[in-house]
Design a protein around this motif. Structure first.
Motif, PDB file in Angstrom:
ATOM      1  N   GLY A   1       0.780  -1.222   0.000  1.00  0.00           N
ATOM      2  CA  GLY A   1       0.000   0.000   0.000  1.00  0.00           C
ATOM      3  C   GLY A   1       0.811   1.269   0.000  1.00  0.00           C
ATOM      4  O   GLY A   1       0.254   2.371   0.046  1.00  0.00           O
ATOM      5  N   VAL A   2       2.135   1.149  -0.067  1.00  0.00           N
ATOM      6  CA  VAL A   2       3.019   2.319  -0.006  1.00  0.00           C
ATOM      7  C   VAL A   2       3.895   2.410  -1.247  1.00  0.00           C
ATOM      8  O   VAL A   2       3.812   3.365  -2.020  1.00  0.00           O
ATOM      9  CB  VAL A   2       3.893   2.283   1.267  1.00  0.00           C
ATOM     10  N   GLY A   3       4.766   1.428  -1.453  1.00  0.00           N
ATOM     11  CA  GLY A   3       5.642   1.470  -2.611  1.00  0.00           C
ATOM     12  C   GLY A   3       6.799   0.504  -2.495  1.00  0.00           C
ATOM     13  O   GLY A   3       6.880  -0.288  -1.554  1.00  0.00           O
ATOM     14  N   VAL A   4       7.695   0.585  -3.474  1.00  0.00           N
ATOM     15  CA  VAL A   4       8.911  -0.228  -3.480  1.00  0.00           C
ATOM     16  C   VAL A   4      10.095   0.668  -3.816  1.00  0.00           C
ATOM     17  O   VAL A   4       9.949   1.711  -4.466  1.00  0.00           O
ATOM     18  CB  VAL A   4       8.834  -1.393  -4.494  1.00  0.00           C
ATOM     19  N   VAL A   5      11.275   0.230  -3.353  1.00  0.00           N
ATOM     20  CA  VAL A   5      12.508   0.990  -3.566  1.00  0.00           C
ATOM     21  C   VAL A   5      13.621   0.025  -3.942  1.00  0.00           C
ATOM     22  O   VAL A   5      13.727  -1.061  -3.364  1.00  0.00           O
ATOM     23  CB  VAL A   5      12.916   1.764  -2.289  1.00  0.00           C
ATOM     24  N   ALA A   6      14.458   0.438  -4.902  1.00  0.00           N
ATOM     25  CA  ALA A   6      15.707  -0.265  -5.204  1.00  0.00           C
ATOM     26  C   ALA A   6      16.842   0.728  -5.007  1.00  0.00           C
ATOM     27  O   ALA A   6      16.864   1.779  -5.653  1.00  0.00           O
ATOM     28  CB  ALA A   6      15.704  -0.787  -6.635  1.00  0.00           C
TER      29      ALA A   6
ATOM     30  N   LEU B   1      10.257   4.760   1.860  1.00  0.00           N
ATOM     31  CA  LEU B   1       8.945   4.199   2.185  1.00  0.00           C
ATOM     32  C   LEU B   1       8.203   5.075   3.188  1.00  0.00           C
ATOM     33  O   LEU B   1       6.986   5.265   3.084  1.00  0.00           O
ATOM     34  CB  LEU B   1       9.105   2.779   2.729  1.00  0.00           C
ATOM     35  N   GLU B   2       8.921   5.623   4.162  1.00  0.00           N
ATOM     36  CA  GLU B   2       8.280   6.506   5.140  1.00  0.00           C
ATOM     37  C   GLU B   2       7.730   7.759   4.469  1.00  0.00           C
ATOM     38  O   GLU B   2       6.620   8.206   4.776  1.00  0.00           O
ATOM     39  CB  GLU B   2       9.274   6.888   6.241  1.00  0.00           C
ATOM     40  N   LEU B   3       8.495   8.337   3.557  1.00  0.00           N
ATOM     41  CA  LEU B   3       8.027   9.535   2.863  1.00  0.00           C
ATOM     42  C   LEU B   3       6.805   9.236   1.997  1.00  0.00           C
ATOM     43  O   LEU B   3       5.845  10.017   1.965  1.00  0.00           O
ATOM     44  CB  LEU B   3       9.159  10.117   2.007  1.00  0.00           C
ATOM     45  N   MET B   4       6.822   8.103   1.305  1.00  0.00           N
ATOM     46  CA  MET B   4       5.662   7.744   0.485  1.00  0.00           C
ATOM     47  C   MET B   4       4.459   7.416   1.359  1.00  0.00           C
ATOM     48  O   MET B   4       3.315   7.748   1.015  1.00  0.00           O
ATOM     49  CB  MET B   4       6.015   6.580  -0.448  1.00  0.00           C
ATOM     50  N   ALA B   5       4.693   6.789   2.511  1.00  0.00           N
ATOM     51  CA  ALA B   5       3.591   6.497   3.433  1.00  0.00           C
ATOM     52  C   ALA B   5       2.971   7.783   3.971  1.00  0.00           C
ATOM     53  O   ALA B   5       1.776   7.825   4.290  1.00  0.00           O
ATOM     54  CB  ALA B   5       4.092   5.632   4.585  1.00  0.00           C
ATOM     55  N   ALA B   6       3.785   8.835   4.050  1.00  0.00           N
ATOM     56  CA  ALA B   6       3.301  10.129   4.547  1.00  0.00           C
ATOM     57  C   ALA B   6       2.593  10.942   3.469  1.00  0.00           C
ATOM     58  O   ALA B   6       2.116  12.053   3.744  1.00  0.00           O
ATOM     59  CB  ALA B   6       4.462  10.931   5.118  1.00  0.00           C
ATOM     60  N   GLY B   7       2.540  10.404   2.245  1.00  0.00           N
ATOM     61  CA  GLY B   7       1.774  11.063   1.199  1.00  0.00           C
ATOM     62  C   GLY B   7       2.569  11.616   0.037  1.00  0.00           C
ATOM     63  O   GLY B   7       1.990  12.116  -0.928  1.00  0.00           O
ATOM     64  N   ARG B   8       3.889  11.527   0.095  1.00  0.00           N
ATOM     65  CA  ARG B   8       4.677  12.020  -1.030  1.00  0.00           C
ATOM     66  C   ARG B   8       4.692  10.997  -2.158  1.00  0.00           C
ATOM     67  O   ARG B   8       4.655   9.786  -1.923  1.00  0.00           O
ATOM     68  CB  ARG B   8       6.108  12.319  -0.591  1.00  0.00           C
ATOM     69  N   SER B   9       4.768  11.483  -3.376  1.00  0.00           N
ATOM     70  CA  SER B   9       4.883  10.586  -4.523  1.00  0.00           C
ATOM     71  C   SER B   9       6.289  10.008  -4.567  1.00  0.00           C
ATOM     72  O   SER B   9       7.200  10.481  -3.863  1.00  0.00           O
ATOM     73  CB  SER B   9       4.609  11.350  -5.819  1.00  0.00           C
TER      74      SER B   9
END
Length: 284
Positions: A22-27, A41-49
């Motif tokens: 529900g948030v995203g993935v990072v490499a 992941l924390e930034l995307m969870a907080a609403g940033r793209s």
């Protein structure tokens, strides 16, 4: 959402692959800073793209010129950064909802080959598409140092009640002469055990015919795993196909006698009818 990697580096998945349902993935690659994973992941969870999260972390990095990082958020927005001082050959291609990137490569055609393989295999499920891209990279020349490890992480694009239930596939090959071959084998086994898990759920619900079919699918995917054939046979028994069940169980137990002992234990525990063991093994 998913991320995959192969490298000539021990346990590459422990550094590169990050994801949250529900948030995203990072490499995070090249001279990798693992903090890009949890912080992104924390930034995307907080609403940033993905783009906003990556830009913020690159701006705060003291050595962004040696980093290679890609992110995809739960809305399908992808972003990528390849620093100017990443070891050549290094580069990336940003696509619609995905990114392919590589560094320390044998040549500069590799990320293009990855993009083509990913796009051309849109009929496949996401894990297999990612594997196709990794295989294309290797076929085009791959890591100039060779190959050692690989990893594949897939998470649900939607938030889940429990963090662990949102990690759909998490596979690592830590050290192997053919990491992608082994990763592909592990993915096949993961698919087989997914069907076996469904079989268990159906069995617990008393849906014995569906349980039998699920275990059969599992066994067909991984016929080398005797256990899956064993549980399929028990599913046959519970769905009323006793003759088939007895045949399969005798075959399994002839190969590995431990399963005969388990059958007796299941009968003693009340999980199977008392007479069933004697039907399978009338001579004891």
């Amino acid at each position: 959402m998913g991320v995959g990697v192969q490298s000539h580096y021990f346990s590459v998945g422990s550094v590169v692959t990050w994801g949250r349902a529900g948030v995203g993935v990072v490499a995070t690659q090249s001279f990798a800073d693992p903090s890009y994973g949890p912080l992104g992941l924390e930034l995307m969870a907080a609403g940033r793209s993905a783009k906003q999260a990556l830009e913020a972390l690159v701006k705060a990095d003291v050595r962004p010129e040696v980093r290679q990082v890609a992110m995809v958020d739960s809305h399908g927005v992808a972003a990528v950064h390849t620093g100017a001082e990443c070891t050549p050959y290094a580069g990336h291609i940003l696509g619609d909802g995905f990114s392919v990137q590589a560094n320390l490569m044998d040549n500069d055609t590799i990320w293009g080959a990855m993009r083509d393989a990913y796009v051309d295999n849109e009929n496949l499920e996401l894990p297999e598409r990612i594997l196709a891209a990794l295989e294309a990279a290797e076929a085009a020349g791959g890591d100039i140092r060779g190959k050692q490890s690989a990893a594949l992480l897939v998470v649900d694009s939607k938030l889940t009640a429990n963090a662990w239930s949102g990690r759909l596939i998490e596979l690592r090959v830590e050290d192997h002469t053919e990491p992608l071959v082994e990763l592909k084998r592990l993915l096949r086994l993961r698919r087989a055990y997914d069907w076996a898990d469904r079989g268990d759920e159906y069995m617990a619900a008393g849906r014995h015919q569906e349980s039998s079919e699920a275990f059969k699918r599992a066994f067909e995917l991984a016929p080398e795993l005797v256990e899956l054939r064993y549980w399929w046979a028990l599913g046959l028994y519970r769905s009323g196909r006793r003759a088939e069940a007895i045949h399969e169980l005798r075959e399994v137990c002839a190969k590995e006698p431990r399963w005969k002992k388990l059958l007796r234990l299941l009968v003693n525990a009340g999980r199977l009818e008392p007479q069933f063991y004697d039907e399978v093994f009338p001579q004891g």
